[in-house]
Design a protein around this motif. Structure first.
Motif, PDB file in Angstrom:
ATOM      1  N   PRO A  41       0.786  -1.235   0.000  1.00 34.77           N
ATOM      2  CA  PRO A  41       0.000   0.000   0.000  1.00 34.77           C
ATOM      3  C   PRO A  41       0.822   1.291   0.000  1.00 34.77           C
ATOM      4  CG  PRO A  41       0.083  -0.889   2.203  1.00 34.77           C
ATOM      5  CD  PRO A  41       0.775  -1.888   1.294  1.00 34.77           C
ATOM      6  N   THR A  42       2.131   1.189   0.031  1.00 34.18           N
ATOM      7  CA  THR A  42       2.986   2.374   0.009  1.00 34.18           C
ATOM      8  C   THR A  42       3.949   2.260  -1.170  1.00 34.18           C
ATOM      9  OG1 THR A  42       4.756   1.443   1.384  1.00 34.18           O
ATOM     10  CG2 THR A  42       2.905   2.451   2.553  1.00 34.18           C
ATOM     11  N   ILE A 155       3.039   1.166   9.788  1.00 36.58           N
ATOM     12  CA  ILE A 155       2.784   2.119   8.701  1.00 36.58           C
ATOM     13  C   ILE A 155       2.008   1.447   7.577  1.00 36.58           C
ATOM     14  CG2 ILE A 155       3.908   3.482   6.882  1.00 36.58           C
ATOM     15  CD1 ILE A 155       6.185   3.978   8.984  1.00 36.58           C
ATOM     16  N   LEU A 156       2.407   0.220   7.224  1.00 40.86           N
ATOM     17  CA  LEU A 156       1.701  -0.496   6.159  1.00 40.86           C
ATOM     18  C   LEU A 156       0.247  -0.740   6.543  1.00 40.86           C
ATOM     19  CD1 LEU A 156       4.431  -3.099   5.122  1.00 40.86           C
ATOM     20  CD2 LEU A 156       3.749  -1.035   3.877  1.00 40.86           C
ATOM     21  N   GLU A 158      -1.642   0.922   8.637  1.00 40.08           N
ATOM     22  CA  GLU A 158      -2.391   2.179   8.615  1.00 40.08           C
ATOM     23  C   GLU A 158      -2.724   2.575   7.181  1.00 40.08           C
ATOM     24  OE1 GLU A 158      -2.209   6.717  10.431  1.00 40.08           O
ATOM     25  OE2 GLU A 158      -0.575   5.324  10.851  1.00 40.08           O
ATOM     26  N   SER A 159      -1.814   2.283   6.250  1.00 39.96           N
ATOM     27  CA  SER A 159      -2.054   2.584   4.837  1.00 39.96           C
ATOM     28  C   SER A 159      -3.144   1.709   4.233  1.00 39.96           C
ATOM     29  CB  SER A 159      -0.768   2.427   4.028  1.00 39.96           C
ATOM     30  OG  SER A 159       0.213   3.320   4.470  1.00 39.96           O
ATOM     31  N   GLY A 162      -6.304   2.180   7.821  1.00 43.64           N
ATOM     32  CA  GLY A 162      -6.359   3.232   8.831  1.00 43.64           C
ATOM     33  C   GLY A 162      -6.091   2.769  10.245  1.00 43.64           C
ATOM     34  N   LYS A 164      -4.270   1.797  13.518  1.00 46.46           N
ATOM     35  CA  LYS A 164      -3.003   2.176  14.136  1.00 46.46           C
ATOM     36  C   LYS A 164      -2.724   1.153  15.229  1.00 46.46           C
ATOM     37  CE  LYS A 164      -3.578   7.029  13.138  1.00 46.46           C
ATOM     38  NZ  LYS A 164      -3.695   8.380  13.666  1.00 46.46           N
TER      39      LYS A 164
END
Length: 167
Positions: A41-42, A155-156, A158-159, A162, A164
């Motif tokens: 996702p990033t 981070i992945l 959350e991407s 959403g 956390k």
């Protein structure tokens, strides 16, 4: 009661730190589908399933080193690219199961290994030539490696949706 439940002192501290970071990493994949775990996702090439697999591979290999040195570590081939990906046929459940299996093996070894035992590091451009690591240093490395990748995984995740997981 297993041998790891009877530990005290330094071994307990090392295992608690490692288990804590493993828990953060596992939390990042909780409730995901295989497709979500395999997604990137990033802009990074990383995916959550690949991170779970990579941390399993790294922990397994370093514990081979802790027991038998660089020679033992080098007996098993490593897929330097595929270890960060979910390959066709791999499932998140299978990768998590392997992760938990490796973790249990490490926990048992920590109960029995001499933390001061040292082995010369394998030859690699990122290691100082002729350097050795103790079992203790290997465990500290695993704690750092797992913590670093738990942060990447957060981070992945959350991407993806959403969530956390560490904050």
């Amino acid at each position: 009661m297993t041998s790891t439940e009877q530990l005290t002192g330094e071994r307990t501290d090392l295992l608690q730190a490692l288990r804590g970071h493993r828990g953060f990493l596992l939390q990042t994949v909780d409730g995901l589908t295989d497709e979500q775990a395999a997604s990137r996702p990033t802009v990074s090439e990383l995916c959550l399933g690949g991170l779970i697999k990579h941390v399993s591979v790294v922990e397994h290999r370093w514990m081979l080193f802790a027991v038998g040195g660089a020679e033992a570590m080098g007996r098993e081939e490593i897929d330097w690219v595929g270890q960060f990906q979910m390959l066709p046929g791999e499932t998140l459940a299978g990768l998590v199961g392997r992760f938990q299996e490796v973790a249990a093996q490490t926990d048992e070894l920590v109960a029995t290994l001499d933390l001061d035992a040292a082995h010369p590091l394998p030859q690699a451009p990122w290691f100082e030539p002729g350097a050795s690591w103790t079992v203790r240093r290997v465990l500290l490395h695993l704690i750092a490696e797992t913590a670093q990748h738990a942060g990447h995984a957060d981070i992945l995740r959350e991407s993806i949706d959403g969530a956390k997981t560490m904050g």
